[in-house]
Motif scaffolding. Structure first.
Motif, short mmCIF file in Angstrom:
data_model
loop_
_atom_site.label_atom_id
_atom_site.label_comp_id
_atom_site.label_asym_id
_atom_site.label_seq_id
_atom_site.Cartn_x
_atom_site.Cartn_y
_atom_site.Cartn_z
N GLU A 72 7.84 3.21 -6.53
CA GLU A 72 7.85 4.57 -6.48
C GLU A 72 6.65 4.85 -5.74
O GLU A 72 6.85 6.08 -5.08
CB GLU A 72 8.30 5.23 -7.68
N HIS A 95 4.59 -0.27 10.80
CA HIS A 95 3.19 -0.76 10.64
C HIS A 95 3.52 -2.26 10.75
O HIS A 95 2.81 -3.02 11.41
CB HIS A 95 2.65 -0.77 9.25
N ASP A 114 0.89 -0.94 0.02
CA ASP A 114 0.11 -0.12 -0.07
C ASP A 114 0.86 1.15 -0.08
O ASP A 114 2.14 1.18 0.10
CB ASP A 114 -0.98 -0.06 1.20
N GLU A 115 0.30 2.40 -0.11
CA GLU A 115 1.11 3.61 -0.02
C GLU A 115 1.52 3.74 1.48
O GLU A 115 0.57 3.85 2.34
CB GLU A 115 0.37 4.64 -0.71
N GLY A 116 2.83 4.30 1.64
CA GLY A 116 3.20 4.64 2.92
C GLY A 116 3.34 3.55 3.86
O GLY A 116 3.45 4.06 5.16
N ILE A 117 3.58 2.35 3.52
CA ILE A 117 3.82 1.25 4.62
C ILE A 117 5.31 1.31 5.02
O ILE A 117 6.27 1.36 4.20
CB ILE A 117 3.45 0.00 3.74
N THR A 118 5.44 1.25 6.33
CA THR A 118 6.72 1.11 6.89
C THR A 118 6.84 -0.02 7.76
O THR A 118 6.16 -0.70 8.09
CB THR A 118 6.81 2.56 7.73
N TYR A 134 4.38 2.62 -4.30
CA TYR A 134 3.82 1.58 -3.18
C TYR A 134 5.24 1.01 -2.39
O TYR A 134 6.14 1.00 -2.90
CB TYR A 134 3.21 0.47 -3.74
N SER A 135 4.82 0.63 -1.32
CA SER A 135 5.70 0.05 -0.50
C SER A 135 4.96 -1.02 0.49
O SER A 135 3.81 -1.15 0.14
CB SER A 135 6.63 1.00 0.58
#
Length: 366
Positions: free
Chosen positions: A324, A243, A236-240, A326-327
């Motif tokens: 670029e 999470h 998803d976008e902004g996954i770190t 998604y992570s």
């Protein structure tokens, strides 16, 4: 005009003569007394008290008599029929009592004898454990994904950043099918399910993948050539990494008990970067007082549980996901090992030997 026939003698009607009625009565009573069982008595009732019995046919003759002769004949036949019915009822009560006594003797069960009844089967403990884990993640909004156990080499290795010459391939002892030119394997992890999911779906992706995996390990107390894993994938976008840590802490507390957390130790996996080994706080001693004597964690306070990390951008590119934008993160641990932790088992072989006594010991938890 002639008057009524007052000289008519009903005794002269053969079926209604006193000696004939008495003979019918005696014959019926004798047959009733001789009935040895309920089935024989049933036939006697038909023969001597049924609609076609002699006493019933005699009773029909009464209607043909003049009024002044019917009373005496009716009393004579009625008394005989009453005596027959009473005798049948009394004999039936006796025979029913004898039948019940005979049943108690013949059908007696000695409850102290060893039973020959087969044990009822039960759902396998690993099936229940897999469903429990799946339910935990479904409650967090994940979906359950599945895939084939016979997998293409590209999905099992190449798509996960394990190229033909990658040294990590030697870390996984693989079952290859024949001919080798088909490039087909028995999957060594459930990660190919994650690759299939990314190839066929557009992010956001939140899936958990439980299933069987295969490696050419020796069969002993801690290893098996077939075992079970559960892996999770989020893209998803902004996954770190934060999470990932929160997800695994929640998973651990739900599976092993409130207050159980995880810790990360730096490690290496080709399909994640950065990568970490996951330890779970010992759910017996809880990493506190008495930890030195704890048999479960062997004095460490923590138990090695699985591996995890942020999805390697190369894996995202191989599966058609733009790194670029998604992570994601991924994790994996053994279901068999988790089950052994929860139930303090030291040997995994009973999990695969099919003894119903082992399965039934864990109830029907769902």
């Amino acid at each position: 005009m002639s008057g009524p026939n007052t000289d008519y003698d009903p005794v002269e009607v053969t079926p209604l003569k006193a000696d004939q009625v008495e003979a019918m009565r005696e014959a019926a009573l004798t047959a009733i007394a001789d009935a040895a069982d309920l089935e024989a008595l049933k036939q006697v009732r038909l023969d001597h008290a049924g609609d076609r019995s002699p006493i019933a046919l005699a009773n029909r003759e009464i209607g043909a008599l003049p009024p002044q002769a019917r009373k005496e004949a009716g009393q004579r036949v009625g008394q005989a029929r009453g005596a027959i019915n009473q005798a049948i009822a009394a004999r039936q009560a006796v025979l029913e009592a004898e039948h019940e006594e005979r049943m108690l003797v013949e059908e007696t069960v000695d409850v102290s004898l060893p039973t020959t009844r087969r044990r009822r089967g039960g759902r396998h403990p690993l099936t229940l454990q897999s469903e429990l884990i799946a339910d935990l993640f479904v409650a967090m909004g994940y979906e359950v994904a599945e895939g084939p156990v016979v997998e293409a080499e590209w999905l099992n290795f190449d798509a996960l950043n394990l190229g033909p010459d990658h040294p990590a391939r030697t870390m996984q002892d693989t079952f290859w099918t024949e001919p080798a030119d088909d490039h087909v394997v028995l999957r060594t992890q459930t990660s190919p399910v994650q690759a299939r999911t990314m190839l066929t779906r557009t992010p956001p992706i939140y899936v958990v993948c439980p299933g069987r995996v295969f490696r050419t390990d020796e069969y002993d107390a801690t290893h098996s050539p077939m075992f079970h894993q559960v892996e999770g994938l989020v893209v998803d976008e902004g996954i770190t990494m934060a999470h990932l840590k929160g997800t695994l802490d929640h998973f651990a507390s739900q599976l092993f008990g409130d207050g159980i957390t995880t810790r990360f130790r730096p490690s290496y996996f080709p399909f994640t970067e950065p990568s970490a080994e996951v330890d779970v706080k010992c759910f017996v001693c809880r990493g506190g007082e008495g930890v030195a004597e704890c048999r479960t964690c062997r004095g460490e306070g923590w138990i090695e549980w699985g591996g995890c990390g942020v999805v390697n951008p190369r894996v995202l590119v191989a599966c058609g996901v733009d790194p670029e934008v998604y992570s994601g993160f991924a994790f994996g641990m053994g279901i068999d090992r988790s089950f052994m932790f929860r139930h303090d088992l030291e040997d995994l072989r009973p999990l695969f030997e099919g003894d119903v006594r082992f399965s039934s010991a864990f109830g029907t938890e769902i």
